[in-house]
Motif scaffolding. Structure first.
Motif, short mmCIF file in Angstrom:
data_model
loop_
_atom_site.label_atom_id
_atom_site.label_comp_id
_atom_site.label_asym_id
_atom_site.label_seq_id
_atom_site.Cartn_x
_atom_site.Cartn_y
_atom_site.Cartn_z
N VAL A 197 -3.24 2.59 -3.48
CA VAL A 197 -2.62 3.89 -3.22
C VAL A 197 -3.57 4.72 -2.35
O VAL A 197 -4.78 4.76 -2.59
CB VAL A 197 -2.33 4.65 -4.54
CG1 VAL A 197 -1.76 6.04 -4.25
CG2 VAL A 197 -1.39 3.86 -5.43
N LEU A 198 -2.99 5.37 -1.35
CA LEU A 198 -3.74 6.32 -0.54
C LEU A 198 -3.26 7.73 -0.83
O LEU A 198 -2.06 8.00 -0.79
CB LEU A 198 -3.52 6.04 0.95
CG LEU A 198 -4.05 7.14 1.89
CD1 LEU A 198 -5.57 7.18 1.90
CD2 LEU A 198 -3.50 6.97 3.30
N ILE A 199 -4.22 8.63 -1.07
CA ILE A 199 -3.93 10.06 -1.23
C ILE A 199 -4.63 10.78 -0.09
O ILE A 199 -5.86 10.84 -0.04
CB ILE A 199 -4.47 10.59 -2.58
CG1 ILE A 199 -3.93 9.79 -3.76
CG2 ILE A 199 -4.17 12.09 -2.72
CD1 ILE A 199 -2.47 9.98 -4.05
N ASN A 200 -3.88 11.32 0.85
CA ASN A 200 -4.43 11.95 2.04
C ASN A 200 -3.96 13.40 2.11
O ASN A 200 -2.75 13.67 2.06
CB ASN A 200 -3.97 11.17 3.28
CG ASN A 200 -4.38 11.82 4.59
OD1 ASN A 200 -4.01 12.95 4.88
ND2 ASN A 200 -5.16 11.11 5.38
N LEU A 201 -4.89 14.33 2.24
CA LEU A 201 -4.57 15.75 2.14
C LEU A 201 -4.33 16.43 3.49
O LEU A 201 -4.50 17.64 3.62
CB LEU A 201 -5.69 16.48 1.40
CG LEU A 201 -5.85 16.10 -0.07
CD1 LEU A 201 -7.00 16.87 -0.70
CD2 LEU A 201 -4.55 16.41 -0.83
N VAL A 227 0.85 -1.19 0.00
CA VAL A 227 0.00 0.00 0.00
C VAL A 227 0.89 1.25 0.00
O VAL A 227 1.60 1.51 0.95
CB VAL A 227 -0.94 0.02 1.22
CG1 VAL A 227 -1.85 1.24 1.17
CG2 VAL A 227 -1.77 -1.27 1.29
N GLN A 228 0.82 1.99 -1.09
CA GLN A 228 1.57 3.24 -1.18
C GLN A 228 0.77 4.35 -0.53
O GLN A 228 -0.39 4.59 -0.90
CB GLN A 228 1.82 3.59 -2.66
CG GLN A 228 2.58 4.91 -2.85
CD GLN A 228 2.75 5.27 -4.32
OE1 GLN A 228 2.17 4.62 -5.20
NE2 GLN A 228 3.52 6.29 -4.60
N ALA A 266 6.76 8.84 -7.07
CA ALA A 266 5.39 8.47 -6.72
C ALA A 266 4.64 7.83 -7.89
O ALA A 266 3.87 6.88 -7.70
CB ALA A 266 4.63 9.70 -6.22
N GLY A 267 4.88 8.33 -9.09
CA GLY A 267 4.18 7.77 -10.25
C GLY A 267 4.63 6.36 -10.56
O GLY A 267 3.80 5.45 -10.74
N ALA A 268 5.93 6.15 -10.59
CA ALA A 268 6.45 4.81 -10.88
C ALA A 268 5.99 3.80 -9.85
O ALA A 268 5.65 2.66 -10.18
CB ALA A 268 7.98 4.85 -10.94
N PHE A 269 5.95 4.22 -8.59
CA PHE A 269 5.59 3.27 -7.54
C PHE A 269 4.10 2.92 -7.59
O PHE A 269 3.71 1.80 -7.24
CB PHE A 269 5.96 3.83 -6.16
CG PHE A 269 6.12 2.76 -5.12
CD1 PHE A 269 7.21 1.90 -5.14
CD2 PHE A 269 5.17 2.59 -4.11
CE1 PHE A 269 7.36 0.90 -4.19
CE2 PHE A 269 5.32 1.59 -3.15
CZ PHE A 269 6.41 0.75 -3.19
N ALA A 270 3.28 3.86 -8.03
CA ALA A 270 1.83 3.59 -8.10
C ALA A 270 1.52 2.49 -9.12
O ALA A 270 0.45 1.89 -9.09
CB ALA A 270 1.08 4.86 -8.45
N ARG A 271 2.46 2.22 -10.01
CA ARG A 271 2.27 1.15 -10.99
C ARG A 271 2.57 -0.23 -10.41
O ARG A 271 2.10 -1.23 -10.93
CB ARG A 271 3.15 1.38 -12.22
CG ARG A 271 2.77 2.64 -12.98
CD ARG A 271 3.65 2.89 -14.20
NE ARG A 271 3.26 4.15 -14.83
CZ ARG A 271 2.26 4.26 -15.69
NH1 ARG A 271 1.56 3.20 -16.04
NH2 ARG A 271 1.94 5.45 -16.20
N ILE A 272 3.37 -0.27 -9.36
CA ILE A 272 3.70 -1.58 -8.77
C ILE A 272 2.99 -1.81 -7.42
O ILE A 272 2.93 -2.93 -6.94
CB ILE A 272 5.22 -1.77 -8.59
CG1 ILE A 272 5.82 -0.69 -7.68
CG2 ILE A 272 5.92 -1.73 -9.94
CD1 ILE A 272 7.30 -0.94 -7.35
N ALA A 273 2.44 -0.74 -6.84
CA ALA A 273 1.72 -0.90 -5.56
C ALA A 273 0.39 -1.63 -5.80
O ALA A 273 -0.16 -1.60 -6.91
CB ALA A 273 1.45 0.47 -4.95
N GLY A 274 -0.10 -2.28 -4.74
CA GLY A 274 -1.41 -2.91 -4.83
C GLY A 274 -2.54 -1.91 -4.69
O GLY A 274 -3.61 -2.06 -5.30
#
Lengths: 270, 270, 270
Positions: free
Chosen positions: C68-72, C26-27, C58-66
């Motif tokens: 992704v969390l985006i928290n503001l 989980v990214q 961040a972009g490259a990792f989102a392709r291999i993560a199961g």
């Protein structure tokens, strides 16, 4: 030049009750080390933390927050820009704000930032003895730890209080607090407090919370100090405490469960 | 090419006693995830943490710190610039420094940063097996976790030690440490260590602390590893431990209360 | 417009078993306050956290993560740039992602960021009632806390779900979750959850973990909510819990030890 304080245990108890009743919104611009701990301390004691620390939002939020903390633990270009905006907005809106000049004196860049922020007249300046003395030209401590005693820093604190119209809270074995005219000493606390990171930083945030709901910033600083250190006494003697890890957990529990009456009975003011 | 180590339990005990006596100042340039935990681990074991990680101050502070940690967990443009300055100043001043190449191999950008930093000859390189292997051209792990064993990474570690004049500490079920000539294995530790974030990161900081007070960086890395994993053994068997949350709390307690004699009696070196 | 859900306790139990079996990566692009806590929650429940939040990776990792969390929570210029890249890559690669619009409505800048990210159709939107309502034009809460109830936000949630093809999870005393067609309510949880920072933020990360291993994102959001709140019920009644500090510790323990069968037996769905 300074008088014996008339601030007593009952003032601390009333302050804690008021804090819990009003649950002030405390904006924290603080460091990456203690942000979570600071938020948990504020939640435990009954305040509402909000770590709004970017330059796009910090100014606007300082206008709606009850109190603002400016902590220089890990300053960056963007967060220091946010601090300037928060301070400007807080001053303009009359929001009380607290300056915590972490490691001032030990590092030139942040010492300059701290001096500039101090010239904006924070409601309360909180630091250890070395940090406070550094802001009047002292030599500064070893990293983030003080090499001086609060007693030795009291003259510097009184001077800063007079120059900047600020309350100065010097943390240490016996905390010394002054607004330039009055001096209050709080003799609670435990050596385990020095084995947990961010206790002083969290105290700065608590002072901002108390200042949000009280008219007298010296009472706010004293009540916050009393609440934290009396809770620490209780945590240190808790049967679950076996070292700094369990002490920190118990401290959060005690901050949440300490009653105003217990605070008044246990605080050692002079 | 490698010899059996003559580093023993007594060296670990002496190292821990020395660390507590001298309380070295450890500058940490680390990630936002583990900064608090790292500071609390250092305070618990007896060192003095200071997270000075901005480009304005990192270099100056590396000249006065006892040891420096460079951890690549969450690198940003400003913090990596600070790392370069800290490393340059540490090398110039003779301050020992530790490189922790978190997730090297899994991500191209930080792998390049890690390789460049490694070429500056850190006193100690600490990582899991996949990270160490990635720095000699291996494929890298799954995110921040290792997919290789320390045994498989030992050849890579010996190679890196020889190339860069660095001690290499490979963390895993049995930690393997080498300076290229000697190899030491530490067989303590518990699976719960993998359920708490930042244990490896904190070990890197502890190594920097031990290296600050010892002449032999391999002894420093072994002593830090022994202290952490023996404390973990004790924490895992503590009656208060019921899962990863209470284990982490007990680990801090054990780091503070473990005596040098207990460390010598319990460490499993080979 | 909405139907009674057919998602039941058995689905939650199966989801938890699957999460633990597959341990998804989980990214998390999250805030400085809760990064450690979020990682520890994910590790406790059985997922593998990786806080890759810089624009270089961040972009490259989102392709291999199961997932992704985006928290503001604490957005900065660099981390928001990283969020945009992670979202673009996740959308392109089919990686499920969760948007947590912390304090949307209370602050203009992040509200705009949240609206833009929402237009990219997150797999799940998780927030409190005020945050969800703010994204349809509501007034927003007080800082990071909600001033509205989940019941009051349900219409807004159904509207957002339909507009953006997203599951909406509204946290509160009774959590309300919807994909626009189905509505599920989870009635577990304890008031102490509001006294620990980052519980909602960690729930967003857990949802990303469950979404990584399940086909139906509503089931993922319900199972994550059920797991967290049932664990919270158990932690609140643990004999070691004496306040928010020990509650948070017990919650991590319970997340690690809660069995799928216990989850199914204790969850209160409707």
């Amino acid at each position: 030049m300074t008088n014996t304080s008339s601030i007593g245990p009952g003032d601390c108890a009333d302050a804690l009750a008021t804090l819990r009743e009003r649950s002030p919104l405390v904006q924290c611009l603080t460091n990456i080390v203690v942000a979570q701990w600071t938020a948990n301390v504020l939640l435990a004691v009954g305040a509402a933390p909000a770590m709004v620390d970017n330059p796009e939002e910090a100014g606007a939020f300082a206008r709606i927050a009850g109190g603002v903390l400016i902590n220089l633990g890990t300053p960056y270009a963007d967060t220091t820009a946010a601090m300037e905006q928060a301070v400007g907005a807080a001053s303009d809106a009359g929001t009380p704000w607290v300056l915590d000049p972490v490691a001032a004196g030990a590092l030139a860049w942040r010492t300059e930032i701290a001096r500039k922020l101090l010239s904006d007249s924070p409601t309360v300046l909180r630091g250890n003895a070395s940090e406070v003395m550094a802001l009047t030209g002292g030599a500064g401590g070893k990293g983030v730890d003080s090499v001086d005693t609060p007693e030795a820093a009291l003259d510097a604190a009184v001077e800063l209080a007079g120059l900047h119209g600020t309350v100065v809270a010097i943390s240490g074995p016996v905390d010394h607090l002054t607004d330039g005219a009055r001096v209050v000493k709080v003799a609670n606390g435990h050596p385990l407090l020095t084995r947990v990171t961010g206790v002083g930083c969290a105290l700065g945030a608590m002072i901002a919370g108390f200042a949000a709901v009280l008219d007298d910033p010296l009472v706010a600083a004293v009540a916050a100090t009393a609440t934290l250190t009396v809770a620490a006494d209780a945590a240190a003697s808790s049967p679950s405490t076996a070292g700094p890890g369990s002490f920190a957990v118990a401290l959060l529990d005690q901050l949440a469960t300490l009653t105003p009456a217990e605070l008044a009975a246990r605080v050692r003011l002079s």
